[in-house]
Design a protein around this motif. Structure first.
Motif, PDB file in Angstrom:
ATOM      1  N   ILE A  21      43.951 -75.726  24.101  1.00  0.00           N
ATOM      2  CA  ILE A  21      42.950 -76.713  23.707  1.00  0.00           C
ATOM      3  C   ILE A  21      42.188 -76.284  22.449  1.00  0.00           C
ATOM      4  O   ILE A  21      41.856 -77.115  21.599  1.00  0.00           O
ATOM      5  N   LEU A  22      41.907 -74.991  22.302  1.00  0.00           N
ATOM      6  CA  LEU A  22      41.180 -74.538  21.118  1.00  0.00           C
ATOM      7  C   LEU A  22      42.025 -74.666  19.858  1.00  0.00           C
ATOM      8  O   LEU A  22      41.518 -75.058  18.802  1.00  0.00           O
ATOM      9  N   LYS A  23      43.311 -74.362  19.948  1.00  0.00           N
ATOM     10  CA  LYS A  23      44.199 -74.529  18.793  1.00  0.00           C
ATOM     11  C   LYS A  23      44.310 -76.003  18.440  1.00  0.00           C
ATOM     12  O   LYS A  23      44.255 -76.373  17.265  1.00  0.00           O
ATOM     13  N   HIS A  24      44.455 -76.855  19.446  1.00  0.00           N
ATOM     14  CA  HIS A  24      44.528 -78.303  19.221  1.00  0.00           C
ATOM     15  C   HIS A  24      43.269 -78.782  18.496  1.00  0.00           C
ATOM     16  O   HIS A  24      43.349 -79.496  17.489  1.00  0.00           O
ATOM     17  N   ALA A  25      42.101 -78.389  18.999  1.00  0.00           N
ATOM     18  CA  ALA A  25      40.837 -78.817  18.393  1.00  0.00           C
ATOM     19  C   ALA A  25      40.722 -78.290  16.969  1.00  0.00           C
ATOM     20  O   ALA A  25      40.340 -79.040  16.056  1.00  0.00           O
ATOM     21  N   ASN A  26      41.064 -77.034  16.764  1.00  0.00           N
ATOM     22  CA  ASN A  26      40.999 -76.452  15.425  1.00  0.00           C
ATOM     23  C   ASN A  26      41.940 -77.166  14.460  1.00  0.00           C
ATOM     24  O   ASN A  26      41.550 -77.511  13.337  1.00  0.00           O
ATOM     25  N   ASP A  27      43.175 -77.393  14.885  1.00  0.00           N
ATOM     26  CA  ASP A  27      44.147 -78.086  14.032  1.00  0.00           C
ATOM     27  C   ASP A  27      43.646 -79.482  13.672  1.00  0.00           C
ATOM     28  O   ASP A  27      43.676 -79.878  12.507  1.00  0.00           O
ATOM     29  N   HIS A  28      43.183 -80.218  14.669  1.00  0.00           N
ATOM     30  CA  HIS A  28      42.761 -81.599  14.418  1.00  0.00           C
ATOM     31  C   HIS A  28      41.511 -81.671  13.546  1.00  0.00           C
ATOM     32  O   HIS A  28      41.387 -82.570  12.715  1.00  0.00           O
ATOM     33  N   MET A  29      40.604 -80.721  13.699  1.00  0.00           N
ATOM     34  CA  MET A  29      39.424 -80.731  12.833  1.00  0.00           C
ATOM     35  C   MET A  29      39.818 -80.407  11.388  1.00  0.00           C
ATOM     36  O   MET A  29      39.273 -80.970  10.442  1.00  0.00           O
ATOM     37  N   HIS A  30      40.811 -79.532  11.224  1.00  0.00           N
ATOM     38  CA  HIS A  30      41.333 -79.255   9.882  1.00  0.00           C
ATOM     39  C   HIS A  30      41.975 -80.522   9.307  1.00  0.00           C
ATOM     40  O   HIS A  30      41.707 -80.890   8.165  1.00  0.00           O
TER      41      HIS A  30
END
Length: 83
Positions: A3-12
């Motif tokens: 979930i943290l990678k998903h959130a980080n990727d999407h915010m980028h």
């Protein structure tokens, strides 16, 4: 994917999409700016088109509208039209 990678990727992706579509949230201050960003974040985090978004961004598109698959395309356009 965590979930943290998903959130980080999407915010980028969202930041890059805003930059490339000339959507500048600093143009709206106060509650309007906060509501715009909050809505943008929620749409992006729940988007299922992360791979398409990444590929679109890799193509180097700039100074254009967001692609049709982007959940924020209309949201960004409305923001730019009303600033």
């Amino acid at each position: 994917m965590g979930i943290l990678k998903h959130a980080n990727d999407h915010m980028h992706y969202m930041g890059e999409m805003m930059r490339r579509t000339d959507t500048d949230p600093s143009k709206a201050s106060g509650p309007a700016g906060e509501a715009f960003l909050r809505g943008s974040i929620v749409r992006c985090l729940f988007c299922k088109h992360g791979e398409e978004c990444r590929e679109w961004l890799e193509e180097g598109n700039t100074h254009c509208d967001a692609p049709a698959f982007c959940r924020n395309a209309g949201h960004f356009q409305n923001f730019r039209d009303n600033r």
